[in-house]
Motif scaffolding. Structure first.
Motif, PDB file in Angstrom:
ATOM      1  N   ILE A 110       1.210  19.622   5.918  1.00 42.88           N
ATOM      2  CA  ILE A 110       0.250  19.545   4.825  1.00 42.88           C
ATOM      3  C   ILE A 110       0.867  18.745   3.690  1.00 42.88           C
ATOM      4  CG2 ILE A 110      -1.103  20.908   3.173  1.00 42.88           C
ATOM      5  CD1 ILE A 110       0.243  23.146   5.512  1.00 42.88           C
ATOM      6  N   ASN A 111       0.110  17.821   3.130  1.00 39.29           N
ATOM      7  CA  ASN A 111       0.622  17.082   1.984  1.00 39.29           C
ATOM      8  C   ASN A 111      -0.466  16.679   1.014  1.00 39.29           C
ATOM      9  OD1 ASN A 111       3.371  16.751   1.495  1.00 39.29           O
ATOM     10  ND2 ASN A 111       3.584  15.597   3.409  1.00 39.29           N
ATOM     11  N   HIS A 112      -0.067  16.478  -0.197  1.00 36.26           N
ATOM     12  CA  HIS A 112      -0.984  15.952  -1.206  1.00 36.26           C
ATOM     13  C   HIS A 112      -1.010  14.431  -1.051  1.00 36.26           C
ATOM     14  CE1 HIS A 112      -2.800  15.090  -5.100  1.00 36.26           C
ATOM     15  NE2 HIS A 112      -3.003  16.372  -5.284  1.00 36.26           N
ATOM     16  N   ALA A 113      -2.135  13.836  -1.397  1.00 37.30           N
ATOM     17  CA  ALA A 113      -2.258  12.378  -1.266  1.00 37.30           C
ATOM     18  C   ALA A 113      -1.157  11.635  -2.034  1.00 37.30           C
ATOM     19  CB  ALA A 113      -3.641  11.932  -1.752  1.00 37.30           C
ATOM     20  N   VAL A 114      -0.718  12.158  -3.170  1.00 36.22           N
ATOM     21  CA  VAL A 114       0.327  11.435  -3.925  1.00 36.22           C
ATOM     22  C   VAL A 114       1.664  11.442  -3.185  1.00 36.22           C
ATOM     23  CG1 VAL A 114      -0.688  11.627  -6.239  1.00 36.22           C
ATOM     24  CG2 VAL A 114       0.788  13.466  -5.396  1.00 36.22           C
ATOM     25  N   VAL A 115       1.886  12.478  -2.373  1.00 34.77           N
ATOM     26  CA  VAL A 115       3.130  12.538  -1.594  1.00 34.77           C
ATOM     27  C   VAL A 115       3.039  11.551  -0.424  1.00 34.77           C
ATOM     28  CG1 VAL A 115       4.637  14.023  -0.218  1.00 34.77           C
ATOM     29  CG2 VAL A 115       3.502  14.933  -2.261  1.00 34.77           C
ATOM     30  N   LEU A 116       1.868  11.507   0.185  1.00 35.65           N
ATOM     31  CA  LEU A 116       1.639  10.539   1.264  1.00 35.65           C
ATOM     32  C   LEU A 116       1.913   9.124   0.741  1.00 35.65           C
ATOM     33  CD1 LEU A 116       0.073  10.095   4.180  1.00 35.65           C
ATOM     34  CD2 LEU A 116      -1.753   9.300   2.692  1.00 35.65           C
ATOM     35  N   ILE A 117       1.423   8.855  -0.444  1.00 35.48           N
ATOM     36  CA  ILE A 117       1.593   7.527  -1.028  1.00 35.48           C
ATOM     37  C   ILE A 117       3.063   7.224  -1.299  1.00 35.48           C
ATOM     38  CG2 ILE A 117       1.186   6.203  -3.158  1.00 35.48           C
ATOM     39  CD1 ILE A 117      -1.684   7.319  -3.101  1.00 35.48           C
ATOM     40  N   ARG A 118       3.754   8.182  -1.885  1.00 35.26           N
ATOM     41  CA  ARG A 118       5.166   7.940  -2.208  1.00 35.26           C
ATOM     42  C   ARG A 118       6.028   7.830  -0.949  1.00 35.26           C
ATOM     43  NH1 ARG A 118       8.475  12.766  -4.722  1.00 35.26           N
ATOM     44  NH2 ARG A 118       8.062  13.430  -2.573  1.00 35.26           N
ATOM     45  N   ASP A 119       5.833   8.770  -0.002  1.00 36.05           N
ATOM     46  CA  ASP A 119       6.778   8.881   1.103  1.00 36.05           C
ATOM     47  C   ASP A 119       6.382   8.101   2.354  1.00 36.05           C
ATOM     48  OD1 ASP A 119       8.055  10.533  -0.612  1.00 36.05           O
ATOM     49  OD2 ASP A 119       7.548  12.400   0.422  1.00 36.05           O
ATOM     50  N   THR A 120       5.110   7.995   2.616  1.00 34.47           N
ATOM     51  CA  THR A 120       4.698   7.363   3.877  1.00 34.47           C
ATOM     52  C   THR A 120       4.242   5.932   3.645  1.00 34.47           C
ATOM     53  OG1 THR A 120       3.993   9.538   4.596  1.00 34.47           O
ATOM     54  CG2 THR A 120       3.279   7.696   5.939  1.00 34.47           C
ATOM     55  N   LEU A 121       3.374   5.739   2.663  1.00 38.59           N
ATOM     56  CA  LEU A 121       2.862   4.386   2.435  1.00 38.59           C
ATOM     57  C   LEU A 121       3.833   3.562   1.593  1.00 38.59           C
ATOM     58  CD1 LEU A 121      -0.796   5.418   1.532  1.00 38.59           C
ATOM     59  CD2 LEU A 121       0.030   4.622   3.748  1.00 38.59           C
ATOM     60  N   GLY A 122       4.396   4.194   0.581  1.00 38.28           N
ATOM     61  CA  GLY A 122       5.292   3.488  -0.338  1.00 38.28           C
ATOM     62  C   GLY A 122       4.525   2.936  -1.531  1.00 38.28           C
ATOM     63  N   LEU A 123       5.167   2.968  -2.692  1.00 42.79           N
ATOM     64  CA  LEU A 123       4.472   2.535  -3.910  1.00 42.79           C
ATOM     65  C   LEU A 123       4.171   1.039  -3.913  1.00 42.79           C
ATOM     66  CD1 LEU A 123       6.219   4.726  -6.634  1.00 42.79           C
ATOM     67  CD2 LEU A 123       3.852   4.894  -5.841  1.00 42.79           C
ATOM     68  N   ASP A 124       4.896   0.281  -3.094  1.00 43.20           N
ATOM     69  CA  ASP A 124       4.601  -1.160  -3.011  1.00 43.20           C
ATOM     70  C   ASP A 124       3.182  -1.410  -2.529  1.00 43.20           C
ATOM     71  OD1 ASP A 124       6.890  -2.120  -4.041  1.00 43.20           O
ATOM     72  OD2 ASP A 124       7.901  -2.382  -2.097  1.00 43.20           O
ATOM     73  N   VAL A 125       2.727  -0.533  -1.639  1.00 44.74           N
ATOM     74  CA  VAL A 125       1.360  -0.665  -1.133  1.00 44.74           C
ATOM     75  C   VAL A 125       0.365  -0.456  -2.277  1.00 44.74           C
ATOM     76  CG1 VAL A 125      -0.335   0.339   0.467  1.00 44.74           C
ATOM     77  CG2 VAL A 125       2.032   0.044   1.186  1.00 44.74           C
ATOM     78  N   VAL A 126       0.690   0.458  -3.165  1.00 40.11           N
ATOM     79  CA  VAL A 126      -0.156   0.670  -4.344  1.00 40.11           C
ATOM     80  C   VAL A 126      -0.150  -0.611  -5.184  1.00 40.11           C
ATOM     81  CG1 VAL A 126      -0.452   1.978  -6.490  1.00 40.11           C
ATOM     82  CG2 VAL A 126       0.264   3.156  -4.390  1.00 40.11           C
ATOM     83  N   LYS A 127       1.046  -1.111  -5.462  1.00 42.79           N
ATOM     84  CA  LYS A 127       1.159  -2.312  -6.305  1.00 42.79           C
ATOM     85  C   LYS A 127       0.355  -3.472  -5.717  1.00 42.79           C
ATOM     86  CE  LYS A 127       5.645  -1.091  -8.181  1.00 42.79           C
ATOM     87  NZ  LYS A 127       7.057  -1.134  -7.800  1.00 42.79           N
ATOM     88  N   LYS A 128       0.425  -3.604  -4.406  1.00 42.39           N
ATOM     89  CA  LYS A 128      -0.294  -4.720  -3.761  1.00 42.39           C
ATOM     90  C   LYS A 128      -1.801  -4.563  -3.863  1.00 42.39           C
ATOM     91  CE  LYS A 128       3.180  -6.196  -0.464  1.00 42.39           C
ATOM     92  NZ  LYS A 128       3.796  -5.291   0.520  1.00 42.39           N
ATOM     93  N   SER A 129      -2.273  -3.320  -4.004  1.00 41.86           N
ATOM     94  CA  SER A 129      -3.725  -3.105  -4.040  1.00 41.86           C
ATOM     95  C   SER A 129      -4.303  -3.316  -5.446  1.00 41.86           C
ATOM     96  CB  SER A 129      -4.051  -1.678  -3.565  1.00 41.86           C
ATOM     97  OG  SER A 129      -3.775  -0.731  -4.585  1.00 41.86           O
TER      98      SER A 129
END
Ligand code: SF4
Ligand code: SF4
Lengths: 285, 166
Positions: A110-129
């Motif tokens: 179980i995870n919160h979406a912000v953890v998924l973003i930090r640990d699995t997707l990576g913040l670079d993916v956020v920056k690119k979007s």
């Protein structure tokens, strides 16, 4: 709670996560997690049972659970921790689930979406979007208790010096601002009239002092304490703050170029006009 | 001042031991680390988690699970759980005490109101036509139906809070 009381938050999630490459699957049969406060106070074993039923559904489908809400992650993670730690509780819960041909095994994460973003997707993916970086926008983060504590169950961040939400906001181009009461509880879980108001007021005063443009958070219960809460405070105490309260995925939506209505900002009691103005300005510059 | 004998109600403590999370009350050594981080204690003198644990160790059933109990002032913030060096998990002890108060029918009336929706409908907020309309306006899909039969089945008593009652 989100789909019913604050559908704008669900909307923001549905609009922003696909831009990060996440495919969302709506699962049949889920109930509320349930909430980590009232139903638990009524009967903890039944509370565990409802949570375990939801987890059993995810297990059957071989899926992990991503929540958008601090209350949901709190309930589901604590239920998992308790059932994995206490064989007696697990036996009682599974005795109940057996009646509907379900079993809790403990295989889904179980995870919160912000953890998924930090640990699995990576913040670079956020920056690119990001299409419209939130340059110059200052955000006072309110972490909220349930995503952090107890850290031995939540495994999200340092409960005293967290950075996960600050980093998320920074990846959108905005500036997270510290303030004295950043980690104070919003008080909503307290079954008293006065106390929660005193707590939210303490937080508002601290944010006002910091000069932040808005407040950013990831918990719908905290949201109601602060958005509707400001109306209550001005009514009961005669003090008006006017601090817009923004769910971080709404903020992400704005940074990804969505219009305020597309992330449901117009549904909030405290209007975010000043912040939106700033975003427009920085987009022009 | 005459010395008063302190009586400990071990029967109450045994009952608490049997409720999920209740057993950890035994580990409290009264250090007050929980008080230092407790927001409810910061804002009102009526609430103090160390004192609640002390009363628990003494077995003061009425003070803790009666109508005037301060346990309902806890904000559920988990700071005490985070901080307690003895793994008492004070909030979980408080939850266990709340479960006992519910069994004694001494919980505040508002609790029934705040928790009944889940038991009856599986969701915490009443689904009204206004809710559905709002979702539609925002372009969100309709809500999925909740399998209420299943919910009723798994929530069916025997009352599960204390194993004594089964
Ligand atoms: S509950 Fe834990 S932190 Fe609080 S007084 Fe007892 S031992 Fe200390
Ligand atoms: S959970 Fe309750 S007792 Fe524990 S620190 Fe928070 S308010 Fe105090």
């Amino acid at each position: 709670m989100m789909p019913l009381k604050y559908p704008q938050m669900e909307l923001a999630i549905r609009k922003t996560l696909p831009n990060l490459g996440v495919e969302l699957v709506d699962v049949d049969g889920f109930t509320c997690c349930p909430d980590p406060i009232y139903f638990k106070a009524r009967d903890k074993i039944k509370w565990l049972t409802i949570a375990a039923r939801n987890l059993a559904i995810a297990e059957e489908m071989g899926l992990d659970v991503i929540t958008m809400c601090s209350g949901c992650i709190s309930t589901l993670k604590e239920a998992k921790y308790t059932l994995d730690e206490d064989p007696e509780a697990k036996a009682e819960v599974n005795r109940r689930l057996k009646k509907i041909n379900k079993e809790y095994r403990g295989t889904a994460q179980i995870n919160h979406a912000v953890v998924l973003i930090r640990d699995t997707l990576g913040l670079d993916v956020v920056k690119k979007s990001i299409k419209r970086p939130l340059d110059g926008v200052t955000v006072a983060i309110h972490y909220g208790c349930h995503i952090l504590k107890p850290s031995q169950i939540m495994h999200v961040d340092d409960a005293d010096y967290p950075s996960i939400l600050d980093d998320f906001v920074a990846a959108m181009g905005a500036t997270p601002l510290d303030h004295r009461e950043k980690l104070l509880c919003c008080g909503k879980g307290c079954m008293d009239e006065e106390l929660p108001l005193e707590m939210t007021e303490t937080i508002f005063a601290s944010i006002e002092e910091s000069g932040a443009d808005c407040m950013g958070l990831v918990c719908p219960t905290c949201f109601s304490s602060f958005d509707l809460g400001q109306i209550l405070i001005s009514r009961k105490k005669g003090k008006t703050y006017n601090i817009p309260v923004i769910y971080l995925f709404q903020l992400l939506g704005l940074a990804q170029g969505l219009e305020p209505e597309q992330v449901g900002l117009h549904t909030h009691r405290i209007k975010a006009d000043k912040v939106l103005e700033k975003i427009k300005e920085s987009a022009k510059a | 001042m005459a010395k008063e004998k302190i009586k400990v109600d071990f029967r109450f403590r045994e009952k608490l031991n049997k409720i999920q999370g209740g057993k950890h009350h035994n580990y409290c050594y009264q250090c007050s680390a929980c008080v230092a981080v407790c927001p409810a204690a910061r804002f009102t003198e009526e609430f103090n988690p160390r004192v609640i644990l002390l009363k628990t160790l003494l077995g003061m059933e009425e003070a803790l699970t009666g109508e005037d109990s301060p346990i309902w002032l806890c904000t559920n913030c988990y700071s005490c759980y985070e901080r307690c060096p003895q793994d008492v998990r004070p909030i979980e002890v408080i939850i266990a005490l709340k479960n006992m108060a519910v069994q004694r029918q001494k919980a505040p009336a508002s609790l029934a109101k705040l928790s009944e929706n889940i038991a009856q409908t599986g969701v915490s907020v009443t689904v009204t036509s206004a809710v559905s309309r709002r979702r539609q306006e925002l372009g969100l899909p309709p809500l999925k139906t909740i399998p209420i039969d299943e919910l009723k089945e798994i929530l069916e008593d025997p009352q599960s809070v204390t194993k004594d009652d089964k």
